[in-house]
Design a protein around this motif. Sequence first.
Motif, PDB file in Angstrom:
ATOM      1  N   PHE A  98      17.004  31.466  16.785  1.00  0.00           N
ATOM      2  CA  PHE A  98      18.186  32.065  17.395  1.00  0.00           C
ATOM      3  C   PHE A  98      18.654  33.251  16.568  1.00  0.00           C
ATOM      4  O   PHE A  98      18.336  33.367  15.377  1.00  0.00           O
ATOM      5  CB  PHE A  98      19.312  31.038  17.528  1.00  0.00           C
ATOM      6  CG  PHE A  98      19.769  30.469  16.205  1.00  0.00           C
ATOM      7  CD1 PHE A  98      20.839  31.028  15.514  1.00  0.00           C
ATOM      8  CD2 PHE A  98      19.112  29.384  15.639  1.00  0.00           C
ATOM      9  CE1 PHE A  98      21.251  30.520  14.293  1.00  0.00           C
ATOM     10  CE2 PHE A  98      19.512  28.862  14.416  1.00  0.00           C
ATOM     11  CZ  PHE A  98      20.579  29.432  13.739  1.00  0.00           C
ATOM     12  N   SER A  99      19.419  34.114  17.199  1.00  0.00           N
ATOM     13  CA  SER A  99      19.951  35.286  16.519  1.00  0.00           C
ATOM     14  C   SER A  99      21.391  35.025  16.080  1.00  0.00           C
ATOM     15  O   SER A  99      22.042  34.077  16.531  1.00  0.00           O
ATOM     16  CB  SER A  99      19.901  36.505  17.438  1.00  0.00           C
ATOM     17  OG  SER A  99      20.809  36.337  18.517  1.00  0.00           O
ATOM     18  N   SER A 107      23.966  36.803  16.861  1.00  0.00           N
ATOM     19  CA  SER A 107      24.863  36.961  18.013  1.00  0.00           C
ATOM     20  C   SER A 107      24.803  35.744  18.928  1.00  0.00           C
ATOM     21  O   SER A 107      25.825  35.347  19.506  1.00  0.00           O
ATOM     22  CB  SER A 107      24.515  38.227  18.792  1.00  0.00           C
ATOM     23  OG  SER A 107      23.181  38.204  19.238  1.00  0.00           O
ATOM     24  N   GLU A 108      23.633  35.117  19.051  1.00  0.00           N
ATOM     25  CA  GLU A 108      23.519  33.911  19.878  1.00  0.00           C
ATOM     26  C   GLU A 108      24.300  32.757  19.268  1.00  0.00           C
ATOM     27  O   GLU A 108      24.889  31.951  19.991  1.00  0.00           O
ATOM     28  CB  GLU A 108      22.040  33.529  20.051  1.00  0.00           C
ATOM     29  CG  GLU A 108      21.276  34.472  20.973  1.00  0.00           C
ATOM     30  CD  GLU A 108      19.785  34.257  20.940  1.00  0.00           C
ATOM     31  OE1 GLU A 108      19.094  34.739  21.864  1.00  0.00           O
ATOM     32  OE2 GLU A 108      19.283  33.610  19.987  1.00  0.00           O
ATOM     33  N   ARG A 146      10.676  37.920  19.194  1.00  0.00           N
ATOM     34  CA  ARG A 146      12.120  38.015  19.344  1.00  0.00           C
ATOM     35  C   ARG A 146      12.615  39.445  19.126  1.00  0.00           C
ATOM     36  O   ARG A 146      13.584  39.871  19.740  1.00  0.00           O
ATOM     37  CB  ARG A 146      12.817  37.065  18.377  1.00  0.00           C
ATOM     38  CG  ARG A 146      12.625  35.582  18.672  1.00  0.00           C
ATOM     39  CD  ARG A 146      13.210  35.207  20.031  1.00  0.00           C
ATOM     40  NE  ARG A 146      14.630  35.497  20.104  1.00  0.00           N
ATOM     41  CZ  ARG A 146      15.601  34.607  19.985  1.00  0.00           C
ATOM     42  NH1 ARG A 146      15.293  33.335  19.810  1.00  0.00           N
ATOM     43  NH2 ARG A 146      16.872  34.959  20.067  1.00  0.00           N
ATOM     44  N   SER A 183      19.066  27.022  19.749  1.00  0.00           N
ATOM     45  CA  SER A 183      17.638  26.925  20.026  1.00  0.00           C
ATOM     46  C   SER A 183      16.882  26.825  18.704  1.00  0.00           C
ATOM     47  O   SER A 183      17.450  27.023  17.630  1.00  0.00           O
ATOM     48  CB  SER A 183      17.164  28.152  20.800  1.00  0.00           C
ATOM     49  OG  SER A 183      17.867  28.287  22.015  1.00  0.00           O
TER      50      SER A 183
END
Length: 202
Positions: free
Chosen positions: A21-22, A24-25, A70, A18
């Motif tokens: 984003f993180s 972990s994502e 977020r 995206s």
Amino acid sequence: MGSADESGAGSDPLSLLSATFSYSEALAAGISEWQLYRLRDQGLIEPLGRGLYRRHDAGTADLDLIEVARRAPSATLCLTTALARHGLADEIPARIDVALPRGRHRPATIAPVAWHGFDPATFEIGRTELPIESETSIGLYNPERSIIDAIRLRHREGPDMAYAALRRWLRQSGASPSRLLGMARKFPRAERPLREALEILL
């Protein structure tokens, strides 16, 4: 024989991510830690704080608000920040006023944030969503709620800002004092001073 694209990340790992984003994502999308750091070193992504990244090809957006949204999904712009968003205050605060339900964890952010704990029982009253980009939005109190909060917290925020915002709101098309007072009834510390101010201004 399988192609390189079957590895999960493919030849263009950015296509799996995206705009924001993180860490972990990224791992969940099949991008390895090594690939992630390589994207960063190549300037294709930029960190927005610990474990949070943004694609370099993403459109322009308010990165501070994206980080706050977020980090804390229930975050809601309030007080001076919300009043300024609604054109009811000229001051641009040095820190972003953000409300969370009282007792909720206040995350550490790079963005300059002034956290405020609001009663969970009334937290959703007047809360709307402000789109930041196609995939991210942040809470924003509507003009009426923002004025009520400024008045009930005027001992901390200063009375001048609250009453100046009320005067400016009354000049706006569609301003409804009865609707404002109806919402204020749910905030006992605000109803009486608000009613007295309206009697003077109207």
